[in-house]
Design a protein around this motif. Structure first.
Motif, PDB file in Angstrom:
ATOM      1  N   GLY A   6      47.909  30.210  58.321  1.00  0.00           N
ATOM      2  CA  GLY A   6      46.870  30.569  59.270  1.00  0.00           C
ATOM      3  C   GLY A   6      46.274  31.932  58.973  1.00  0.00           C
ATOM      4  N   GLU A   7      45.535  32.443  59.952  1.00  0.00           N
ATOM      5  CA  GLU A   7      44.849  33.723  59.793  1.00  0.00           C
ATOM      6  C   GLU A   7      45.847  34.880  59.817  1.00  0.00           C
ATOM      7  OE1 GLU A   7      41.145  36.187  61.859  1.00  0.00           O
ATOM      8  OE2 GLU A   7      41.901  34.320  62.726  1.00  0.00           O
ATOM      9  N   PRO A   8      45.919  35.694  58.776  1.00  0.00           N
ATOM     10  CA  PRO A   8      46.926  36.769  58.712  1.00  0.00           C
ATOM     11  C   PRO A   8      46.489  38.021  59.464  1.00  0.00           C
ATOM     12  CG  PRO A   8      45.689  36.718  56.672  1.00  0.00           C
ATOM     13  CD  PRO A   8      45.131  35.611  57.530  1.00  0.00           C
ATOM     14  N   THR A   9      46.310  37.928  60.768  1.00  0.00           N
ATOM     15  CA  THR A   9      45.937  39.095  61.560  1.00  0.00           C
ATOM     16  C   THR A   9      47.179  39.942  61.849  1.00  0.00           C
ATOM     17  OG1 THR A   9      46.224  37.846  63.606  1.00  0.00           O
ATOM     18  CG2 THR A   9      44.036  37.813  62.599  1.00  0.00           C
ATOM     19  N   MET A  10      46.947  41.174  62.267  1.00  0.00           N
ATOM     20  CA  MET A  10      48.057  42.080  62.549  1.00  0.00           C
ATOM     21  C   MET A  10      48.893  41.580  63.724  1.00  0.00           C
ATOM     22  SD  MET A  10      49.761  44.657  61.688  1.00  0.00           S
ATOM     23  CE  MET A  10      48.665  45.322  60.433  1.00  0.00           C
ATOM     24  N   ALA A  11      48.238  41.027  64.748  1.00  0.00           N
ATOM     25  CA  ALA A  11      48.976  40.540  65.913  1.00  0.00           C
ATOM     26  C   ALA A  11      49.890  39.375  65.539  1.00  0.00           C
ATOM     27  CB  ALA A  11      47.999  40.115  67.004  1.00  0.00           C
ATOM     28  N   ARG A  12      49.384  38.459  64.709  1.00  0.00           N
ATOM     29  CA  ARG A  12      50.215  37.325  64.303  1.00  0.00           C
ATOM     30  C   ARG A  12      51.354  37.790  63.408  1.00  0.00           C
ATOM     31  NH1 ARG A  12      48.759  33.189  61.535  1.00  0.00           N
ATOM     32  NH2 ARG A  12      49.810  31.629  62.822  1.00  0.00           N
ATOM     33  N   ARG A  13      51.123  38.781  62.578  1.00  0.00           N
ATOM     34  CA  ARG A  13      52.190  39.299  61.735  1.00  0.00           C
ATOM     35  C   ARG A  13      53.293  39.948  62.566  1.00  0.00           C
ATOM     36  NH1 ARG A  13      48.811  42.153  56.744  1.00  0.00           N
ATOM     37  NH2 ARG A  13      48.119  40.201  55.750  1.00  0.00           N
TER      38      ARG A  13
END
Length: 327
Positions: free
Chosen positions: A104-111
């Motif tokens: 998925g999208e590697p955003t900071m929040a998801r990381r």
């Protein structure tokens, strides 16, 4: 005209007419030509088949010349139309293709959420290792408490991964490896330490090894088997470790040592069995009056109530299997 000696010799040696003699020569000449053609075609087909076999058999082969690498063709490309060697400079560094750990999208929040979930998994792994150290130091009850914490973190990481939307194949493999350390290795070591002085060391070692081996088989089978939302195929390793840890915590001294060994072996074989066992979500939905029975029993005798609850759960698998066979 008088015939020459040569003509007399030919007429004497070959009584056949001249037309048949020329036809025989033509047939012999055609046979020789066909044989030569077949030999050349056979050699070419043999060389082609050998080259195709070598191309299929060798996935990566460095040739005699530097910088030449043999590779398999891309999917959908015929083998015969693919060059045998791809020229790659020997001094050029190739970067292997990597698969992202978090789909998925590697955003900071998801990381951050992904790191939090894996921190729970690593906590379970670390607590399992700490339980092994405590068991080796002769403190099996504290080690059993660490196993209970491992069970809690094991359930927490999966729930968080689904809740936060960061479930991934990497997380599933991490969870399986942590389960093997905490429930497949730490739990048998804790059981072995708790049985010290009650049974022969060799018997305790065999029981511990049986739990470890069955846990490895159970986890490997779970990873490659289709998932069922209602039942487990065999008792899960998490529940087995929880039962063993609770047995060490509450202490089963009134029971003979060999009876405890038999119970440990029964739990190990239940892990690798094919009997269906209800998941925790279905157990919670049982009628409330059924929950009153173990509560009342625990007020009278905790150890006996614990043994009865575990035995009832183990027997439920064969009963549901028999009902499914009759249906």
């Amino acid at each position: 005209m008088p015939s020459t000696p040569w003509r007399r010799r030919r007429s004497t040696d070959s009584p056949r007419p001249a037309g048949r003699r020329w036809a025989g020569r033509l047939r012999r000449g055609g046979s020789l030509a066909r044989q030569a053609l077949l030999v050349r075609v056979g050699r070419r087909s043999t060389e082609t088949s050998r080259a195709a076999t070598a191309t299929r058999a060798e996935v990566l082969y460095t040739g005699s010349e530097p910088g030449l690498i043999r590779t398999l063709p891309a999917p959908g490309v015929p083998l015969d139309t693919t060059p045998a060697f791809d020229a790659v400079p020997a001094d050029e560094e190739s970067i292997p293709a990597t698969i992202p750990l978090l789909p998925g999208e590697p955003t900071m929040a998801r990381r951050v959420r992904f790191a939090l979930v894996n921190a729970c998994t690593l906590s379970s792994l670390g607590l399992g290792l700490f339980a092994i150290f405590l068991a080796m130091a002769g403190r099996p009850q504290i080690a059993a408490a660490c196993l209970i914490a491992c069970v809690a973190f094991d359930g927490l990481d999966g729930a968080l991964a689904r809740k936060l939307g960061v479930a991934s194949p990497f997380g599933a493999q991490m969870d399986s490896l942590a389960d093997m350390c905490s429930f497949g290795l730490a739990a048998p070591v804790v059981v072995y330490a708790s049985l010290a002085g009650r049974v022969p060391p060799a018997a305790a070692a065999v029981a511990a090894a049986l739990v470890a081996g069955c846990a490895a088989i159970r986890l490997a089978r779970f990873n490659v088997s289709p998932k069922d939302g209602r039942y487990f195929s065999g008792v899960p390793t998490t529940m087995t470790a929880a039962v063993l840890a609770l047995a060490v915590l509450i202490g089963l001294q009134p029971l003979p040592g060999f009876a405890v060994l038999a119970g440990v072996a029964l739990l190990a074989f239940a892990m690798v069995s094919s009997f269906p066992y209800a998941k925790l979500a279905r157990i919670i939905k049982l009628p409330p009056w059924l929950w009153l029975l173990p509560v009342v029993g625990a007020l009278q005798d905790v150890r006996m109530t614990f043994v009865m609850v575990v035995a009832t759960y183990l027997v439920s698998g064969p009963i549901m299997w028999m009902r499914a066979k009759r249906a």
